[in-house]
Motif scaffolding. Sequence first.
Motif, mmCIF file in Angstrom:
data_model
loop_
_atom_site.group_PDB
_atom_site.id
_atom_site.type_symbol
_atom_site.label_atom_id
_atom_site.label_comp_id
_atom_site.label_asym_id
_atom_site.label_seq_id
_atom_site.Cartn_x
_atom_site.Cartn_y
_atom_site.Cartn_z
ATOM 1 N N VAL A 19 8.848 -4.548 3.542
ATOM 2 C CA VAL A 19 7.798 -4.499 2.521
ATOM 3 C C VAL A 19 8.424 -4.408 1.133
ATOM 4 O O VAL A 19 8.043 -5.129 0.207
ATOM 5 N N ALA A 20 9.411 -3.524 0.989
ATOM 6 C CA ALA A 20 10.084 -3.348 -0.298
ATOM 7 C C ALA A 20 10.756 -4.633 -0.769
ATOM 8 O O ALA A 20 10.648 -5.017 -1.938
ATOM 9 N N LEU B 88 4.569 -4.916 16.462
ATOM 10 C CA LEU B 88 5.120 -3.581 16.211
ATOM 11 C C LEU B 88 4.490 -2.944 14.972
ATOM 12 O O LEU B 88 4.442 -1.724 14.856
ATOM 13 N N ILE B 89 4.015 -3.771 14.043
ATOM 14 C CA ILE B 89 3.305 -3.240 12.876
ATOM 15 C C ILE B 89 2.046 -2.516 13.340
ATOM 16 O O ILE B 89 1.741 -1.402 12.881
ATOM 17 N N TYR B 90 1.318 -3.120 14.262
ATOM 18 C CA TYR B 90 0.089 -2.523 14.781
ATOM 19 C C TYR B 90 0.399 -1.322 15.680
ATOM 20 O O TYR B 90 -0.333 -0.323 15.681
ATOM 21 N N ARG B 91 1.481 -1.416 16.432
ATOM 22 C CA ARG B 91 1.834 -0.330 17.345
ATOM 23 C C ARG B 91 2.238 0.932 16.591
ATOM 24 O O ARG B 91 1.833 2.041 16.948
ATOM 25 N N TYR B 92 3.040 0.749 15.528
ATOM 26 C CA TYR B 92 3.593 1.912 14.841
ATOM 27 C C TYR B 92 2.780 2.363 13.625
ATOM 28 O O TYR B 92 2.862 3.520 13.211
ATOM 29 N N PHE B 93 1.985 1.456 13.051
ATOM 30 C CA PHE B 93 1.245 1.809 11.834
ATOM 31 C C PHE B 93 -0.263 1.603 11.953
ATOM 32 O O PHE B 93 -1.000 2.040 11.072
ATOM 33 N N LEU C 132 0.928 0.332 6.908
ATOM 34 C CA LEU C 132 2.368 0.144 6.683
ATOM 35 C C LEU C 132 2.672 0.115 5.191
ATOM 36 O O LEU C 132 3.594 0.799 4.711
ATOM 37 N N ILE C 133 1.905 -0.659 4.438
ATOM 38 C CA ILE C 133 2.120 -0.754 2.997
ATOM 39 C C ILE C 133 1.864 0.596 2.332
ATOM 40 O O ILE C 133 2.603 1.019 1.431
ATOM 41 N N GLU C 134 0.820 1.287 2.798
ATOM 42 C CA GLU C 134 0.516 2.616 2.241
ATOM 43 C C GLU C 134 1.668 3.580 2.476
ATOM 44 O O GLU C 134 2.025 4.361 1.593
ATOM 45 N N GLN C 135 2.262 3.530 3.663
ATOM 46 C CA GLN C 135 3.408 4.394 3.962
ATOM 47 C C GLN C 135 4.546 4.124 2.991
ATOM 48 O O GLN C 135 5.191 5.053 2.496
ATOM 49 N N TYR C 136 4.782 2.854 2.720
ATOM 50 C CA TYR C 136 5.828 2.502 1.755
ATOM 51 C C TYR C 136 5.507 3.062 0.373
ATOM 52 O O TYR C 136 6.368 3.653 -0.291
ATOM 53 N N ILE C 137 4.267 2.897 -0.078
ATOM 54 C CA ILE C 137 3.879 3.342 -1.418
ATOM 55 C C ILE C 137 3.981 4.858 -1.541
ATOM 56 O O ILE C 137 4.483 5.381 -2.544
ATOM 57 N N VAL C 138 3.512 5.571 -0.526
ATOM 58 C CA VAL C 138 3.557 7.035 -0.552
ATOM 59 C C VAL C 138 4.986 7.535 -0.687
ATOM 60 O O VAL C 138 5.254 8.533 -1.360
ATOM 61 N N SER D 282 -7.323 3.245 -3.546
ATOM 62 C CA SER D 282 -7.227 4.521 -2.833
ATOM 63 C C SER D 282 -5.974 5.287 -3.253
ATOM 64 O O SER D 282 -6.007 6.508 -3.437
ATOM 65 N N ILE D 283 -4.869 4.567 -3.407
ATOM 66 C CA ILE D 283 -3.624 5.197 -3.851
ATOM 67 C C ILE D 283 -3.801 5.765 -5.257
ATOM 68 O O ILE D 283 -3.342 6.880 -5.565
ATOM 69 N N SER D 284 -4.477 5.027 -6.121
ATOM 70 C CA SER D 284 -4.719 5.477 -7.490
ATOM 71 C C SER D 284 -5.534 6.766 -7.502
ATOM 72 O O SER D 284 -5.240 7.696 -8.263
ATOM 73 N N LYS D 285 -6.547 6.837 -6.653
ATOM 74 C CA LYS D 285 -7.369 8.042 -6.574
ATOM 75 C C LYS D 285 -6.568 9.231 -6.059
ATOM 76 O O LYS D 285 -6.715 10.358 -6.536
ATOM 77 N N ALA D 286 -5.701 8.969 -5.076
ATOM 78 C CA ALA D 286 -4.856 10.038 -4.538
ATOM 79 C C ALA D 286 -3.899 10.556 -5.607
ATOM 80 O O ALA D 286 -3.675 11.767 -5.729
ATOM 81 N N ARG D 287 -3.368 9.641 -6.411
ATOM 82 C CA ARG D 287 -2.468 10.020 -7.498
ATOM 83 C C ARG D 287 -3.197 10.890 -8.529
ATOM 84 O O ARG D 287 -2.664 11.865 -9.042
#
Length: 216
Positions: free
Chosen positions: A28-29, A55-60, A66-72, A134-139
Amino acid sequence: MENQVIPVRKPKRTKDKELAKLELIQAVAEIIRTKGYTGLGVNKIAQKAGLHKKLIYRYFGNVDNLIEQYIVEKDFWIIASEELSNKAAVNSESNLEDVISTILEQQFHFFYNEQEMQELILWELSGKSFLMNSISKAREELGEKFLTLTDKYFEDSDINFRALSALLTAGIYYIILHSRVSTFCGLDIRNKEDKEEILRTLKLVIHRAFESAKKK
């Protein structure tokens, strides 16, 4: 000439799970860095990682998670807000100015050096992503804990430090993004002297605000 097919690789053992997750996050990065947020997609992420897309669906669960995990793991304010608010809380009012100056200076350096975060802010500003909204609101929610500390200090002054913080933070984002195409107000922050002048002025503005509040 036929397109080259990049073989996918599936972790063979359970202990490979964390490695696969890391490789997907790194993919992703890399895509954000080289193609921008528009290059993100299940197939492209899996191909970049050299792993099967399931594996994206299995693990995330899905690609957004997946993208949210990267951003966080990447976002400056999400990473630092709790630590910084705790640091400010245990400092006396006399040290709050230094804490805030340090925070904004660190934000400047972080955003200046992280091209992926620059792309993510552009994505957020596009207003087309529920995920980024959603990320903006969390921030914002995390930042509220910190700004509450400054409310008490400035409550009886004519300084609205929330407004000042908004202008300074937005200014950091904009001047760094703008430096990708040209100078701004005759300043080129890719030049060491101009960058240091921006940081000096940032610190000066914060100092003047605190000095003014002391006279309340």
